[in-house]
Scaffold this active site. Structure first.
Site, PDB file in Angstrom:
ATOM      1  N   LYS A  14       0.778  -1.250   0.081  1.00  0.00           N
ATOM      2  CA  LYS A  14      -0.130   0.415  -0.060  1.00  0.00           C
ATOM      3  C   LYS A  14       0.809   0.800  -0.343  1.00  0.00           C
ATOM      4  O   LYS A  14       0.837   2.250  -0.902  1.00  0.00           O
ATOM      5  CB  LYS A  14      -1.082  -0.425   1.658  1.00  0.00           C
ATOM      6  CG  LYS A  14      -1.622  -1.419   0.991  1.00  0.00           C
ATOM      7  CD  LYS A  14      -2.809  -1.041   2.801  1.00  0.00           C
ATOM      8  CE  LYS A  14      -2.457  -1.189   3.434  1.00  0.00           C
ATOM      9  NZ  LYS A  14      -1.642  -2.794   3.958  1.00  0.00           N
ATOM     10  N   ARG A  89     -10.066   0.139   8.639  1.00  0.00           N
ATOM     11  CA  ARG A  89      -9.406  -0.796   9.182  1.00  0.00           C
ATOM     12  C   ARG A  89     -10.491  -1.824   9.805  1.00  0.00           C
ATOM     13  O   ARG A  89     -10.639  -3.407   9.769  1.00  0.00           O
ATOM     14  CB  ARG A  89      -8.560  -1.165   9.763  1.00  0.00           C
ATOM     15  CG  ARG A  89      -6.931  -1.325   8.870  1.00  0.00           C
ATOM     16  CD  ARG A  89      -6.350  -0.980   9.421  1.00  0.00           C
ATOM     17  NE  ARG A  89      -4.569  -2.170  10.096  1.00  0.00           N
ATOM     18  CZ  ARG A  89      -3.705  -1.359   9.287  1.00  0.00           C
ATOM     19  NH1 ARG A  89      -3.972  -0.191   8.805  1.00  0.00           N
ATOM     20  NH2 ARG A  89      -2.587  -2.109   9.623  1.00  0.00           N
ATOM     21  N   ARG A 128      11.636  -6.373   4.646  1.00  0.00           N
ATOM     22  CA  ARG A 128      11.073  -4.956   5.191  1.00  0.00           C
ATOM     23  C   ARG A 128      11.587  -5.063   7.410  1.00  0.00           C
ATOM     24  O   ARG A 128      12.372  -4.235   7.026  1.00  0.00           O
ATOM     25  CB  ARG A 128       9.822  -4.112   4.984  1.00  0.00           C
ATOM     26  CG  ARG A 128       9.202  -3.424   5.888  1.00  0.00           C
ATOM     27  CD  ARG A 128       7.568  -2.343   5.174  1.00  0.00           C
ATOM     28  NE  ARG A 128       6.923  -2.887   6.039  1.00  0.00           N
ATOM     29  CZ  ARG A 128       6.126  -2.597   6.321  1.00  0.00           C
ATOM     30  NH1 ARG A 128       5.069  -2.502   5.207  1.00  0.00           N
ATOM     31  NH2 ARG A 128       4.498  -3.426   6.924  1.00  0.00           N
ATOM     32  N   ARG A 134      11.369  -1.545  11.870  1.00  0.00           N
ATOM     33  CA  ARG A 134      10.175  -1.658  12.642  1.00  0.00           C
ATOM     34  C   ARG A 134      10.007  -2.500  13.329  1.00  0.00           C
ATOM     35  O   ARG A 134       9.569  -4.108  12.799  1.00  0.00           O
ATOM     36  CB  ARG A 134       8.714  -1.203  11.878  1.00  0.00           C
ATOM     37  CG  ARG A 134       8.237  -0.191  11.228  1.00  0.00           C
ATOM     38  CD  ARG A 134       6.958  -0.144  10.171  1.00  0.00           C
ATOM     39  NE  ARG A 134       5.627  -1.077  10.690  1.00  0.00           N
ATOM     40  CZ  ARG A 134       5.045  -0.893  10.147  1.00  0.00           C
ATOM     41  NH1 ARG A 134       4.622  -0.243   8.822  1.00  0.00           N
ATOM     42  NH2 ARG A 134       4.465  -1.758  10.053  1.00  0.00           N
ATOM     43  N   ARG A 146      -0.861  -9.707  12.940  1.00  0.00           N
ATOM     44  CA  ARG A 146      -1.219  -9.237  11.939  1.00  0.00           C
ATOM     45  C   ARG A 146      -2.589  -9.342  10.788  1.00  0.00           C
ATOM     46  O   ARG A 146      -3.480  -8.720  10.286  1.00  0.00           O
ATOM     47  CB  ARG A 146      -0.614  -8.074  11.724  1.00  0.00           C
ATOM     48  CG  ARG A 146       0.244  -7.049  12.587  1.00  0.00           C
ATOM     49  CD  ARG A 146       1.803  -6.824  12.217  1.00  0.00           C
ATOM     50  NE  ARG A 146       1.670  -5.650  11.256  1.00  0.00           N
ATOM     51  CZ  ARG A 146       2.911  -5.919  10.473  1.00  0.00           C
ATOM     52  NH1 ARG A 146       3.692  -6.223  11.062  1.00  0.00           N
ATOM     53  NH2 ARG A 146       3.210  -4.574   9.589  1.00  0.00           N
TER      54      ARG A 146
HETATM   55  P1  ADP Z   1       0.994  -2.721   7.792  1.00  0.00           P
HETATM   56  O1  ADP Z   1      -0.054  -2.489   7.159  1.00  0.00           O
HETATM   57  O2  ADP Z   1       2.526  -3.143   6.851  1.00  0.00           O
HETATM   58  O3  ADP Z   1       0.558  -3.418   8.823  1.00  0.00           O
HETATM   59  P2  ADP Z   1       0.952   0.060   9.555  1.00  0.00           P
HETATM   60  O4  ADP Z   1       1.988   0.956   8.975  1.00  0.00           O
HETATM   61  O5  ADP Z   1      -0.805   0.984   8.193  1.00  0.00           O
HETATM   62  O6  ADP Z   1       1.367  -1.352   8.637  1.00  0.00           O
HETATM   63  O7  ADP Z   1       0.268  -0.162  10.440  1.00  0.00           O
HETATM   64  C1  ADP Z   1       1.277  -0.451  11.580  1.00  0.00           C
HETATM   65  C2  ADP Z   1       0.058  -1.040  12.808  1.00  0.00           C
HETATM   66  O8  ADP Z   1      -0.846   0.072  13.420  1.00  0.00           O
HETATM   67  C3  ADP Z   1      -0.784  -1.980  13.006  1.00  0.00           C
HETATM   68  O9  ADP Z   1      -1.058  -3.368  13.339  1.00  0.00           O
HETATM   69  C4  ADP Z   1      -1.974  -1.548  13.633  1.00  0.00           C
HETATM   70  O10 ADP Z   1      -1.977  -2.158  15.298  1.00  0.00           O
HETATM   71  C5  ADP Z   1      -2.079   0.327  14.057  1.00  0.00           C
HETATM   72  N1  ADP Z   1      -2.968   1.112  12.721  1.00  0.00           N
HETATM   73  C6  ADP Z   1      -2.472   1.593  11.554  1.00  0.00           C
HETATM   74  N2  ADP Z   1      -4.114   1.882  11.329  1.00  0.00           N
HETATM   75  C7  ADP Z   1      -5.142   1.353  12.368  1.00  0.00           C
HETATM   76  C8  ADP Z   1      -6.607   1.734  11.913  1.00  0.00           C
HETATM   77  N3  ADP Z   1      -6.916   2.368  10.423  1.00  0.00           N
HETATM   78  N4  ADP Z   1      -6.988   1.266  13.183  1.00  0.00           N
HETATM   79  C9  ADP Z   1      -6.368   0.326  14.227  1.00  0.00           C
HETATM   80  N5  ADP Z   1      -5.059   0.298  14.240  1.00  0.00           N
HETATM   81  C10 ADP Z   1      -4.500   0.572  13.039  1.00  0.00           C
END
Ligand code: ADP
Length: 190
Positions: A14, A89, A128, A134, A146
């Site tokens: 993404k 999400r 990554r 991270r 996840r």
């Molecule tokens: P990825 O999609 O690679 O898991 P992100 O950077 O989008 O990574 O998200 C990392 C973490 O941030 C998620 O595992 C979650 O804990 C939190 N997070 C991100 N966006 C949301 C969201 N819209 N709602 C709830 N938690 C979120």
């Protein structure tokens, strides 16, 4: 206004694809993951609360991310459109987003859903993790959590956008440029 939801499991690409769409269409990028990480880096109360969920691979509570997105939307009123990355999400997040966007008569134009096999996701995230530092990308059990959380809570969003004719599935396996080309082609027709 062009408002896109860039959708897909962790590791689907993404963030990478968002860059191409931003360049092609002049959109503002709203990544909840990036926003939460910068809240944490700045040591805010919100960031500290979010961290405990993020490091386990759980979702941060809806009210926290919804509040954060609302304030970003408020402060970016002069825009050609947004690209939402990692948000919504959950179905409740999608409903909250629709409410705010409808108040401004700027609905979601389309949801672009990147489809990638589970094993490929795990491989991409582990590589990554080696460069990004991270913590949630360095542990296979957190990564699998996840992906499970995504399947359980996030995937149902496809059924939220599909009846509105806004869902577009794209094969996310292949070269970055080919995938970008396909996404741009879809967005040009919206
Ligand atoms: P990825 O999609 O690679 O898991 P992100 O950077 O989008 O990574 O998200 C990392 C973490 O941030 C998620 O595992 C979650 O804990 C939190 N997070 C991100 N966006 C949301 C969201 N819209 N709602 C709830 N938690 C979120």
């Amino acid at each position: 206004m062009l408002n896109l939801v860039l959708f897909g499991p962790p590791g689907a690409g993404k963030g990478t694809q968002a860059e191409f769409l931003i360049k092609s269409f002049g959109l503002d990028h709203l990544s909840t993951g990036d926003l939460l990480r910068s809240e944490f880096a700045a040591g805010t109360k919100l960031g500290l609360e979010a961290k405990s969920y993020m490091e386990k691979g759980e979702l941060v509570p809806d009210e926290v991310v919804i509040g954060m997105i609302k304030s970003k939307l408020e402060s970016n009123k002069d825009t050609k459109g947004f690209i939402f990355d990692g948000f919504p999400r959950t179905v409740d997040q999608a409903k909250a987003l629709d409410e705010v966007l409808n108040e401004n008569a700027t609905p979601i134009s389309g949801m672009l859903s990147l489809e990638v096999d589970k094993q490929e996701l795990i491989n991409r995230l582990l590589s990554r993790g080696k460069v990004s530092g991270r913590a949630d990308d360095q542990d296979q059990s957190i990564i699998e959590n996840r992906i499970n959380v995504y399947n359980e809570k996030t995937l149902p969003l496809i059924e939220y956008y599909k009846p509105q004719g806004k869902h577009f599935g794209i094969n996310g396996m292949g070269s970055i440029e080919d995938i970008a080309g396909k996404l741009i082609g879809i967005v040009e027709k919206l």
